[in-house]
Motif scaffolding. Sequence first.
Motif, PDB file in Angstrom:
ATOM      1  N   LEU A 124       0.595  -1.099  -0.386  1.00 59.19           N
ATOM      2  CA  LEU A 124      -0.154   0.148   0.205  1.00 59.19           C
ATOM      3  C   LEU A 124       0.769   1.354  -0.118  1.00 59.19           C
ATOM      4  CD1 LEU A 124      -3.040  -1.162   2.410  1.00 59.19           C
ATOM      5  CD2 LEU A 124      -3.270  -1.241   0.526  1.00 59.19           C
ATOM      6  N   HIS A 125       1.933   1.044   0.922  1.00 58.51           N
ATOM      7  CA  HIS A 125       2.484   2.289   0.342  1.00 58.51           C
ATOM      8  C   HIS A 125       3.033   2.374  -0.682  1.00 58.51           C
ATOM      9  CE1 HIS A 125       3.213   3.798   4.875  1.00 58.51           C
ATOM     10  NE2 HIS A 125       3.131   2.599   5.457  1.00 58.51           N
ATOM     11  N   THR A 126       4.019   1.518  -1.529  1.00 60.85           N
ATOM     12  CA  THR A 126       4.515   1.642  -2.526  1.00 60.85           C
ATOM     13  C   THR A 126       3.891   2.302  -3.668  1.00 60.85           C
ATOM     14  OG1 THR A 126       3.838  -0.439  -2.894  1.00 60.85           O
ATOM     15  CG2 THR A 126       6.853  -0.058  -1.974  1.00 60.85           C
ATOM     16  N   LYS A 127       2.037   1.716  -3.367  1.00 57.47           N
ATOM     17  CA  LYS A 127       1.018   2.194  -4.375  1.00 57.47           C
ATOM     18  C   LYS A 127       0.769   3.608  -4.534  1.00 57.47           C
ATOM     19  CE  LYS A 127      -3.369   1.204  -5.757  1.00 57.47           C
ATOM     20  NZ  LYS A 127      -4.686   0.471  -5.731  1.00 57.47           N
ATOM     21  N   ALA A 128       0.992   4.081  -2.369  1.00 58.75           N
ATOM     22  CA  ALA A 128       0.253   5.414  -2.294  1.00 58.75           C
ATOM     23  C   ALA A 128       1.738   6.687  -2.993  1.00 58.75           C
ATOM     24  CB  ALA A 128       0.300   5.598  -0.859  1.00 58.75           C
ATOM     25  N   ASN A 129       2.981   6.463  -2.700  1.00 56.86           N
ATOM     26  CA  ASN A 129       3.711   7.157  -3.008  1.00 56.86           C
ATOM     27  C   ASN A 129       3.435   6.948  -4.865  1.00 56.86           C
ATOM     28  OD1 ASN A 129       4.932   7.463  -1.003  1.00 56.86           O
ATOM     29  ND2 ASN A 129       6.016   5.483  -0.630  1.00 56.86           N
ATOM     30  N   SER A 130       3.541   6.065  -5.679  1.00 57.41           N
ATOM     31  CA  SER A 130       3.558   5.927  -6.676  1.00 57.41           C
ATOM     32  C   SER A 130       2.696   6.924  -6.983  1.00 57.41           C
ATOM     33  CB  SER A 130       3.012   4.589  -7.859  1.00 57.41           C
ATOM     34  OG  SER A 130       1.990   4.359  -7.282  1.00 57.41           O
ATOM     35  N   ALA A 136      -3.274  12.269  -7.004  1.00 55.18           N
ATOM     36  CA  ALA A 136      -3.693  12.634  -5.491  1.00 55.18           C
ATOM     37  C   ALA A 136      -4.146  13.857  -5.197  1.00 55.18           C
ATOM     38  CB  ALA A 136      -2.402  12.296  -4.712  1.00 55.18           C
ATOM     39  N   GLN A 137      -4.326  15.138  -5.385  1.00 54.33           N
ATOM     40  CA  GLN A 137      -4.555  15.917  -5.581  1.00 54.33           C
ATOM     41  C   GLN A 137      -6.600  15.944  -5.987  1.00 54.33           C
ATOM     42  OE1 GLN A 137      -3.801  18.263  -3.651  1.00 54.33           O
ATOM     43  NE2 GLN A 137      -6.272  19.197  -3.498  1.00 54.33           N
TER      44      GLN A 137
END
Lengths: 243, 215
Positions: A124-130, A136-137
């Motif tokens: 999930l972290h990597t997905k969020a960072n990608s 995201a906005q």
Amino acid sequence: MQKEEKQLESSLADITAKVADIKNALASFLYKLENEFATLNWPTMLDNFALISSNMNSLSRVLRGDKIPALRNFTLFPVLLSPDTDQELAKLTEGRLFMCNHEVVPDYLRTKPETEVEDKINQLHTKANSITSDNAQKQLNNLNKITSNILDIINSYREEWDNDSKQKTQQPQTSSQSETNTLIAAISMGKGLRLQSQMPQQSQQPSPGMQQQSQKPMPVGKMQSSVKTTIRAGSAGHPYPRP
Amino acid sequence: MENTFSVGLKNNIAPQQEYLLQGSIVDLHRDVLLHRLRGLCDNADKQPETFSDHEMVFVLRGATAQQNPVLFRVRRSLDPPDDPSWHIRYLGTSEIGDKNRHTLVRACFDVACSNNVVKFLNEMGFRSDHEYCVKGYFFHKGRMKVTVSKIYRMVQTGTPDGNTQEAMTQSSLVELSVVAPAGQEQIADDMKNFAEQLKPLVQLEKVDQKRLSVQ
């Protein structure tokens, strides 16, 4: 350091007491579920849930309190692992744990999530960072829009319900004072009931031509004329004329 | 008056008084009221009784304008139409009373009669003043009588059938009445309590008929 240790000592007693409270609440709830499931009703269920939840709350309050030193600063490590049954340990854990061996220690002293869970979190972290910040906005805005829409819908429904309940308390108009008066005047004095026989009578008098016109739609007018003649005949030849 | 009463008593016509409260209900909500009345009144297990009457009001006017006309109300049942039962009713002037009395009170004589009563009244010099049809439901609770009925205007005199009637209003008249010997004020309180139970569906009140005639 001495002071901190003392604090820890005293706060541990507190924590143990709170945990024991939760344990008791859970135990009694489980006992009820297992033995009184036939007679258990929803309010009692809710009471039990509330009890457990309040115990949890008080525990977290104690943990967050000033008197307790930050527990995360302390490390706990096993000094001795043995595959033999430990009577003392069994007594302390009320018979739930008999030995402190290699199998149970990793479970009890775990400070990190299980590896599978950790993997998932990492994913999930990597997905969020990608995701780019623009994206995201955008997604954030979308989510905000959706939530505000849902909020609006909920609010409008609430208003509707409020109005409904208001209407229920207000009661719709089930009776009308003017209609009451009309009806009572009609049955007590014939108001509105007599009108029909009077109307043609009035129109009859000014012109005889009108009479023929009104003959068909208003048979009452026709009858009136015959009554008139009989009265005239009656008044002439009646043996007992009324004064 | 004394004399009339004694004559009446001799012929088993006791001097009775009618205690009356009146109101109305819009047709749309009539079924709700009927349902409530069915629950409140006696014989809740049966369907409410219906009635269908034809009322003719006869008047005898005095020789001078000062004399009050005398009114008699002749009623016959249209249900069943082949064997109508007739009765004649005299109603006195309604007393509105003060605030302590909750109902209208008026003298009331009810006598069953034969079907030639109209002819008899005509011979006596009475003239038909007005007539109407009344159809509706009838409940009783103890000696209280409740009627929920529609008043129909007659388009053609004398022949009450379905085609020649039109409803006066979009409401049904609701009447709560008790006929009892004179001087029983307790009954008015009972009626008041019963009327309270029908609120806010119907406002049963004592309606001053004299005030209505002025309007």
